[in-house]
Scaffold this motif. Structure first.
Motif, PDB file in Angstrom:
ATOM      1  N   PRO A  78       0.429  -1.251  -0.114  1.00  0.00           N
ATOM      2  CA  PRO A  78      -0.246   0.008  -0.510  1.00  0.00           C
ATOM      3  C   PRO A  78       0.865   1.567  -0.074  1.00  0.00           C
ATOM      4  O   PRO A  78       2.116   1.792   0.147  1.00  0.00           O
ATOM      5  N   THR A  79      -0.019   2.193   0.354  1.00  0.00           N
ATOM      6  CA  THR A  79       1.369   3.406   0.632  1.00  0.00           C
ATOM      7  C   THR A  79       1.584   3.599   1.504  1.00  0.00           C
ATOM      8  O   THR A  79       0.859   2.863   2.537  1.00  0.00           O
ATOM      9  N   GLY A  80       3.327   4.363   1.581  1.00  0.00           N
ATOM     10  CA  GLY A  80       3.775   3.848   2.430  1.00  0.00           C
ATOM     11  C   GLY A  80       3.895   5.659   3.593  1.00  0.00           C
ATOM     12  O   GLY A  80       3.668   6.606   3.998  1.00  0.00           O
ATOM     13  N   VAL A  81       4.655   5.712   4.575  1.00  0.00           N
ATOM     14  CA  VAL A  81       4.699   6.423   5.204  1.00  0.00           C
ATOM     15  C   VAL A  81       5.390   7.642   5.004  1.00  0.00           C
ATOM     16  O   VAL A  81       5.168   9.416   5.683  1.00  0.00           O
ATOM     17  N   ASN A  82       6.283   7.857   3.584  1.00  0.00           N
ATOM     18  CA  ASN A  82       6.190   8.957   3.455  1.00  0.00           C
ATOM     19  C   ASN A  82       5.274  10.193   3.040  1.00  0.00           C
ATOM     20  O   ASN A  82       4.834  11.383   2.694  1.00  0.00           O
ATOM     21  N   VAL A  83       3.833   9.726   3.293  1.00  0.00           N
ATOM     22  CA  VAL A  83       2.603  10.349   2.678  1.00  0.00           C
ATOM     23  C   VAL A  83       1.856  10.628   4.281  1.00  0.00           C
ATOM     24  O   VAL A  83       1.207  10.217   4.472  1.00  0.00           O
ATOM     25  N   PRO A  84       2.299  12.611   4.548  1.00  0.00           N
ATOM     26  CA  PRO A  84       2.066  13.249   5.613  1.00  0.00           C
ATOM     27  C   PRO A  84       0.612  13.307   5.589  1.00  0.00           C
ATOM     28  O   PRO A  84       0.005  13.022   7.056  1.00  0.00           O
ATOM     29  N   ASP A  85      -0.625  13.387   4.995  1.00  0.00           N
ATOM     30  CA  ASP A  85      -1.871  13.359   5.005  1.00  0.00           C
ATOM     31  C   ASP A  85      -2.510  13.342   3.517  1.00  0.00           C
ATOM     32  O   ASP A  85      -2.996  13.484   2.656  1.00  0.00           O
ATOM     33  N   TYR A  86      -3.250  11.931   4.060  1.00  0.00           N
ATOM     34  CA  TYR A  86      -3.357  11.124   2.814  1.00  0.00           C
ATOM     35  C   TYR A  86      -4.820  11.424   1.692  1.00  0.00           C
ATOM     36  O   TYR A  86      -5.076  12.133   1.235  1.00  0.00           O
ATOM     37  N   GLY A  87      -5.557  11.796   3.264  1.00  0.00           N
ATOM     38  CA  GLY A  87      -6.754  12.719   2.119  1.00  0.00           C
ATOM     39  C   GLY A  87      -6.614  13.592   1.897  1.00  0.00           C
ATOM     40  O   GLY A  87      -7.409  13.561   0.984  1.00  0.00           O
ATOM     41  N   LYS A  88      -5.724  14.602   2.004  1.00  0.00           N
ATOM     42  CA  LYS A  88      -5.635  16.758   0.963  1.00  0.00           C
ATOM     43  C   LYS A  88      -5.183  15.804   0.233  1.00  0.00           C
ATOM     44  O   LYS A  88      -4.867  16.268  -0.805  1.00  0.00           O
ATOM     45  N   MET A  89      -3.941  14.734   0.029  1.00  0.00           N
ATOM     46  CA  MET A  89      -2.701  14.937  -0.966  1.00  0.00           C
ATOM     47  C   MET A  89      -3.825  13.700  -1.913  1.00  0.00           C
ATOM     48  O   MET A  89      -2.638  13.767  -2.872  1.00  0.00           O
ATOM     49  N   ALA A  90      -4.258  13.061  -1.954  1.00  0.00           N
ATOM     50  CA  ALA A  90      -5.072  12.358  -2.843  1.00  0.00           C
ATOM     51  C   ALA A  90      -5.370  12.880  -3.919  1.00  0.00           C
ATOM     52  O   ALA A  90      -5.963  12.477  -5.033  1.00  0.00           O
ATOM     53  N   GLN A  91      -6.537  13.643  -3.113  1.00  0.00           N
ATOM     54  CA  GLN A  91      -7.440  14.840  -3.774  1.00  0.00           C
ATOM     55  C   GLN A  91      -6.962  15.774  -5.171  1.00  0.00           C
ATOM     56  O   GLN A  91      -6.825  15.306  -6.408  1.00  0.00           O
ATOM     57  N   GLY A 111       2.770  23.557  11.425  1.00  0.00           N
ATOM     58  CA  GLY A 111       3.318  22.616  13.371  1.00  0.00           C
ATOM     59  C   GLY A 111       2.282  21.654  13.695  1.00  0.00           C
ATOM     60  O   GLY A 111       2.223  21.252  14.494  1.00  0.00           O
ATOM     61  N   VAL A 112       1.590  21.401  13.429  1.00  0.00           N
ATOM     62  CA  VAL A 112       0.644  21.040  13.797  1.00  0.00           C
ATOM     63  C   VAL A 112       0.914  19.310  14.038  1.00  0.00           C
ATOM     64  O   VAL A 112       0.661  18.670  14.673  1.00  0.00           O
ATOM     65  N   GLN A 113       1.693  18.683  12.937  1.00  0.00           N
ATOM     66  CA  GLN A 113       2.751  17.483  13.173  1.00  0.00           C
ATOM     67  C   GLN A 113       3.818  17.432  13.592  1.00  0.00           C
ATOM     68  O   GLN A 113       4.782  15.811  13.824  1.00  0.00           O
ATOM     69  N   GLY A 114       4.199  18.284  13.955  1.00  0.00           N
ATOM     70  CA  GLY A 114       5.601  18.305  14.783  1.00  0.00           C
ATOM     71  C   GLY A 114       6.566  18.663  14.320  1.00  0.00           C
ATOM     72  O   GLY A 114       6.435  18.335  13.149  1.00  0.00           O
ATOM     73  N   ASP A 115       7.263  17.160  15.414  1.00  0.00           N
ATOM     74  CA  ASP A 115       8.328  16.940  14.760  1.00  0.00           C
ATOM     75  C   ASP A 115       8.684  16.003  13.827  1.00  0.00           C
ATOM     76  O   ASP A 115       9.633  14.880  13.465  1.00  0.00           O
ATOM     77  N   ARG A 116       7.667  15.263  13.286  1.00  0.00           N
ATOM     78  CA  ARG A 116       7.293  14.250  12.706  1.00  0.00           C
ATOM     79  C   ARG A 116       6.861  14.632  11.287  1.00  0.00           C
ATOM     80  O   ARG A 116       6.396  13.687  10.130  1.00  0.00           O
ATOM     81  N   GLY A 117       6.320  16.142  11.051  1.00  0.00           N
ATOM     82  CA  GLY A 117       5.829  16.631   9.935  1.00  0.00           C
ATOM     83  C   GLY A 117       7.047  17.161   9.159  1.00  0.00           C
ATOM     84  O   GLY A 117       8.527  16.672   9.124  1.00  0.00           O
ATOM     85  N   PRO A 118       6.355  17.731   7.433  1.00  0.00           N
ATOM     86  CA  PRO A 118       7.309  18.020   6.462  1.00  0.00           C
ATOM     87  C   PRO A 118       8.532  19.008   7.208  1.00  0.00           C
ATOM     88  O   PRO A 118       8.205  19.351   7.755  1.00  0.00           O
ATOM     89  N   LEU A 119       9.334  18.825   6.259  1.00  0.00           N
ATOM     90  CA  LEU A 119      10.122  19.685   6.829  1.00  0.00           C
ATOM     91  C   LEU A 119      11.012  19.803   5.298  1.00  0.00           C
ATOM     92  O   LEU A 119      12.297  19.062   4.931  1.00  0.00           O
ATOM     93  N   MET A 120      10.486  20.631   4.504  1.00  0.00           N
ATOM     94  CA  MET A 120      10.897  21.245   3.179  1.00  0.00           C
ATOM     95  C   MET A 120      12.115  21.760   3.088  1.00  0.00           C
ATOM     96  O   MET A 120      12.785  22.416   3.559  1.00  0.00           O
ATOM     97  N   ASN A 121      12.509  20.631   2.033  1.00  0.00           N
ATOM     98  CA  ASN A 121      13.622  20.761   1.372  1.00  0.00           C
ATOM     99  C   ASN A 121      13.410  22.038   0.569  1.00  0.00           C
ATOM    100  O   ASN A 121      12.605  22.490  -0.657  1.00  0.00           O
ATOM    101  N   LYS A 122      14.407  23.295   0.452  1.00  0.00           N
ATOM    102  CA  LYS A 122      14.405  24.379  -0.567  1.00  0.00           C
ATOM    103  C   LYS A 122      14.912  23.971  -2.011  1.00  0.00           C
ATOM    104  O   LYS A 122      15.644  22.766  -2.522  1.00  0.00           O
TER     105      LYS A 122
END
Length: 592
Positions: free
Chosen positions: A482-495, A533-544
């Motif tokens: 299945p879809t894995g751990v890299n997707v931080p918000d499946y419901g929003k991003m699948a759309q 910051g809603v996902q804290g230290d598990r959330g995205p930290l985007m590359n420039k």
């Protein structure tokens, strides 16, 4: 046509027919061990067969449920799942059994996947319970841990602490074949598997065996007509049946089937690992690291971006190639009406008898393809078709995943009252218990336990399932995830997938522009998650953003695949394999 009409059919109505009509007032009655044991015996004798357990072992397991449920007798619960035949069986049959055996009453609702995901998003965002517990896909494994919404912090922690006394000692987690799909980067389990099915290659075995067609194909292409190993062969076969053979037994036939109507189901077509089949993403199971099949880069457990400018691959050459071929095959080799169909409408089409092969076919349709009298079923009930591993695209390398498995899981969110969560946990375990799990697998062909897959009961029905049992007994199944751990918000991003891809199908943008849109929109969602910051230290930290050339070189230096450069030749020589030889290679016992 609704999804339930395609996948559910009449199977659930037939299953448990002897007991489904019985009334259950047990939830309103006081605890009575003798009455509840008598009820358990009735269900074991009349419904919960076959089982990998003997009847005495089944009874012992049910007695554990009776005793564990004593504090919750009279409790009324609510849960929800997608409309699949196996869940309809749970809703109509297992809730009655559970009420009579435990005294706990469960209202098990069924709804479309899209609506359920929307409701789940509302509960997560609001913190207010809509249901006491949920059945939702393990595709959310990157979402639940980051929102910290599972009771006890994780299912592993819940079972060791608040839920210890109500966790079945014979649950046997090691017997489940898909635990890795519901496990986060911290090594903890977050959801409990209840059902799963794969997307595999489907083809007309009887047509592929016709000597005259085999000779004609080999004369044109120089290799044997057989199960395609790569996309080049799939394309050659699609063209062959559509444009060379054209008709079989007086019927106009097509070498490919798909769907292209704008809507949410178009997104499933792609988020369900279409890009991984082409070779997008990186090596690694159950999902590529550092880049997964959604093209999302993950470093240190945190999503870093999906565009090639951020080290991702959602708009890289492999992804663009995948979308290009999807559109080309849909328009050149599928029935003309396929472009205006959605998932619901396209599902039954291969069963009508005019499709030679389908590269992306959900095994959830197995039951609907085995009905007596169908154009694709022999008089003795065996199928004229078979299923096999999906062919891979030119960007695919050994060590990558090769396809998708949908895995529905019991999900215990933290927002409902604890007593309801605990009682719901008992129902979840009841539905996957060894007393019941083989009964479900035998009726609906969704496998979750190794012991069920290897049972004599499955060996007995395997000839009518076109290779499904052999696939799940083979080591090949490990490449479907299945879809894995890299997707931080499946419901929003699948759309964002179907919204961008629909434009490419319509021809208003190029495949490159469409995948640029997917990458941009995914990055925008992840950027907002980081800023909130809603996902804290598990959330995205985007590359420039950087020049993509930096990331191409970095992948090569680090020994990774993604993002990959564009290949000079995206159509290598076609390769096929004889199906009967392929099946022999699946005789090796699988490892979970």
């Amino acid at each position: 046509m609704k999804r339930r009409d395609v996948i559910v059919g009449g199977a659930a109505a037939a299953a448990g027919a002897s007991l489904v009509g019985s009334t259950s007032s047990q939830a309103q009655q006081p605890f009575d061990a003798d009455r509840q044991k008598a009820a358990a015996k009735k269900w074991i004798d009349n419904e919960f067969q076959p089982s990998t357990l003997g009847k005495d072992q089944q009874m012992a397991e049910m007695e554990w449920f009776i005793n564990a449920a004593k504090p919750f007798v009279g409790t009324k619960l609510s849960t929800v799942s997608e409309q699949l035949s196996i869940h309809e069986y749970e809703s109509k049959v297992l809730t009655k059994a559970f009420a009579e055996i435990t005294g706990i009453e469960v209202r098990h609702d069924l709804m479309s996947e899209g609506i359920e995901v929307e409701k789940l998003e509302v509960e997560i965002q609001s913190g207010r319970p809509i249901y006491d517990f949920w059945m939702n896909d393990s595709d959310f494994i990157g979402t639940h841990p980051r929102y910290r919404d599972i009771v006890g912090g994780s299912l592993t922690d819940f079972m060791a602490n608040e839920g210890k006394d109500i966790t079945n000692p014979t649950l046997d987690l090691k017997d489940f074949i898909g635990l890795s799909f519901a496990t986060f980067t911290d090594g903890k389990l977050y959801q409990l598997p209840d059902q799963q099915f794969a997307n595999l290659y489907w083809f007309r075995y009887d047509w592929f065996k016709r000597p005259e067609l085999k000779a004609q194909f080999k004369q044109k292409h120089g290799y044997e007509l057989g199960v395609p190993v790569n996309w080049s062969a799939y394309e050659d076969i699609a063209d062959f049946f559509t444009n060379d053979v054209k008709t079989i037994d007086g019927v106009r036939i097509y070498g490919h089937m798909d769907y292209g109507k704008k809507g949410p189901s178009l997104g499933w077509r792609f988020t369900d690992a279409w890009l991984s089949m082409a070779g997008a993403g990186d090596r690694g199971l159950p999902n590529g690291l550092p880049v997964d099949e959604w093209g999302i880069r993950n470093e240190g457990g945190r999503p870093r971006g999906s565009s090639t400018s951020r080290g991702g691959a959602a708009n890289g050459p492999a992804a663009v190639f995948a979308l290009t071929k999807y559109i080309e095959w849909l328009k050149k080799y599928a029935p003309p009406e396929a472009t205006s169909m959605d998932f619901y409408e396209a599902g039954p089409v291969p069963g009508q008898g005019h499709i030679a092969q389908q590269i992306f076919w959900y095994t959830a349709f197995t039951d609907s393809m085995t009905k007596p009298g169908m154009a694709v079923v022999n008089a003795d009930g065996t199928p004229k078709w078979r299923m096999a591993p999906s062919p891979h695209g030119p960007y695919w390398k050994k060590g990558q995943k090769l396809g998708y498995q949908d895995q529905g899981c019991w999900t215990m969110l933290k927002y409902a009252p604890m007593e309801h969560i605990k009682a719901g946990w008992l129902y979840a375990q009841f539905c996957v218990s060894k007393t019941i799990s083989l009964r479900k697998s035998h009726a609906f062909y969704h496998f979750i336990r190794e012991s069920d897959i290897m049972s004599p009961a499955m060996t007995e029905i395997a000839p009518k399932l076109g290779g499904l049992v052999e696939f799940y007994r083979s080591p090949a199944r490990k490449l479907w995830t299945p879809t894995g751990v890299n997707v931080p918000d499946y419901g929003k991003m699948a759309q964002v997938w179907w919204q961008n891809i629909a434009n490419a199908v319509a021809g208003t943008v190029t495949p490159q522009q469409a995948m640029d849109g997917v990458a941009h929109d995914q990055d925008a969602i992840m950027t907002r998650l980081q800023e909130s910051g809603v996902q804290g230290d598990r959330g995205p930290l985007m590359n420039k953003p950087r020049d993509p050339e930096y990331w191409f070189k970095k992948a090569e230096t680090d020994g990774n695949l993604a993002p990959q450069r564009k290949l000079a030749n995206e159509k290598p020589q076609g390769q096929t394999v004889d199906y009967d030889e392929l099946i022999k290679g699946w005789s090796e016992p699988s490892t979970k």
